[in-house]
Enzyme design. Structure first.
Site, short mmCIF file in Angstrom:
data_model
loop_
_atom_site.label_atom_id
_atom_site.label_comp_id
_atom_site.label_asym_id
_atom_site.label_seq_id
_atom_site.Cartn_x
_atom_site.Cartn_y
_atom_site.Cartn_z
N SER A 142 0.82 -1.20 0.00
CA SER A 142 0.00 0.00 0.00
C SER A 142 0.86 1.26 0.00
O SER A 142 1.96 1.27 0.57
CB SER A 142 -0.90 0.00 1.24
OG SER A 142 -1.50 1.26 1.45
N TYR A 167 -2.41 -0.18 10.07
CA TYR A 167 -2.59 -0.78 8.73
C TYR A 167 -1.32 -0.64 7.91
O TYR A 167 -0.83 -1.61 7.32
CB TYR A 167 -3.76 -0.10 8.02
CG TYR A 167 -3.85 -0.45 6.55
CD1 TYR A 167 -4.21 -1.72 6.14
CD2 TYR A 167 -3.55 0.51 5.58
CE1 TYR A 167 -4.26 -2.05 4.80
CE2 TYR A 167 -3.61 0.19 4.23
CZ TYR A 167 -3.97 -1.09 3.84
OH TYR A 167 -4.02 -1.41 2.51
#
Length: 350
Positions: A142, A167
């Protein structure tokens, strides 16, 4: 070619499985179909691939009613025994790992979900790949890993040691775990840092989806940092094209790589990292205007300060991807949002 795609009830996994199926590969899709967001949307995605979720008993293979070369299994990545059996029974050539617990803000409320799915779940994938001699593992990372980095555009050669959400930290951890397996077991692995993916069949927890739904219903939208944020919005078709191309680009290790001046995006091991982004960041307030134009309706906006875990801007340097894959994302935000709103209107207003 036999390919395992994880997360096929999810956004990117659904599209990736479809593209690989249509290319003639034998594809096995896997998903736990959790309730992080509305499961009806996940069921509808599966239905598009010929899978009736009503028949999906846990751990049982389902053949697609639409594609002869597609099967699906409802399975949790943390189920070690069944995951081990899956790898042994199906004899995959390559693995495209797109399943994960997504969402930056949700990681503030439910951190344990990220450890279970993104760390423990990723370990089962790595173990399955190394024990079954998988040719190539491609996995989703990501743009969140860039964290406090402010050097633009974000390059895979930059340091990413300062994530600002759990995350992001789990995605950075995935890259580290992948490198260790690549080094120890000569496992070819490629990580793809996705930049703000959007489009039809997207995730309802994403800002663009929330904005469209609220504007359509006449509700007020929360706009963080007064709309003064930049995002490298990347259309789903461009993301999937990059994923599928990279699946065929198997890293072999860089003979010129040096630990004295290490490049974070490569290694002496068969390990590689690429960005996939539109390479054209758009200001959030302008993005909202594009959604308004596509819907034909003005937004009611509640201006708020920056949220914890957010970063001001994302901007992808994609030169290394363009060089090896002969590909650059090209869908404009205006075109992409029009495609999304056309799907949105059909899906929610039929």
């Amino acid at each position: 070619m036999k390919i395992l795609v994880t997360g096929t009830a999810g956004f990117v996994g659904f599209y990736t499985a479809l593209k690989l199926i249509e290319a003639g590969h034998e594809v096995t899709g896997l998903d736990s179909v959790n309730d992080y967001y509305e499961v009806e949307l996940k069921h509808a995605r599966l239905k598009e691939t010929g899978i009736d979720i009503a028949d999906a008993e846990y751990g049982r293979f389902l053949k697609s009613s639409r594609f002869f070369n597609y099967e699906f299994i409802k399975l949790d990545l943390g189920d070690r025994e069944r995951m081990e059996s899956l790898f042994k029974e199906r004899g995959f050539d390559r693995v495209c790992h797109l399943a994960a617990q997504a969402g930056v803000r949700y990681s503030l409320d439910n951190p344990y979900a990220y450890i279970k799915s993104n760390l423990a779940g990723f370990l089962t994938i790595l173990e399955g790949c190394r024990r079954n001699k998988i040719e190539h593992l491609v996995y989703a990372s990501s743009s969140s890993v860039y964290g406090l980095n402010q050097t633009m555009p974000f390059s895979t050669s930059h340091n990413v040691d300062h994530p600002v959400s759990l995350y992001a930290a789990t995605k950075k951890s995935n890259e580290l775990m992948a490198h260790s397996y690549s080094h120890l077991y000569n496992l070819p692995v490629t990580g793809l840092r996705f930049f703000t993916v959007y489009g039809p069949w997207g995730r309802p927890d994403m800002a663009y989806f929330k904005f469209a739904k609220a504007i359509a219903e006449g509700r007020t939208i929360d706009v963080y940092n007064n709309g003064d944020m930049m995002r490298d919005f990347t259309y789903i078709d461009d993301i999937v094209e990059g994923v599928v191309r990279v699946l065929d680009i198997i890293p072999t290790g860089d003979k010129n790589w040096s630990g004295l001046n290490p490049d974070p995006s490569s290694s002496s091991a068969p390990y590689k990292i690429y960005n996939i982004g539109n390479n054209n960041p758009v200001k959030l307030i302008d993005f909202i205007s594009i959604i308004e134009n596509a819907l034909g309706k003005k937004a009611k906006m509640n201006m708020l300060p920056m949220q914890p875990g957010d970063v001001y801007a994302t901007y992808a340097d994609i030169d290394n991807l363009a060089q090896v894959a002969s590909f650059k994302p090209s869908t404009s935000v205006e075109d992409g949002i029009k495609q999304f709103i056309d799907w949105f209107n059909e899906f929610y207003r039929k």
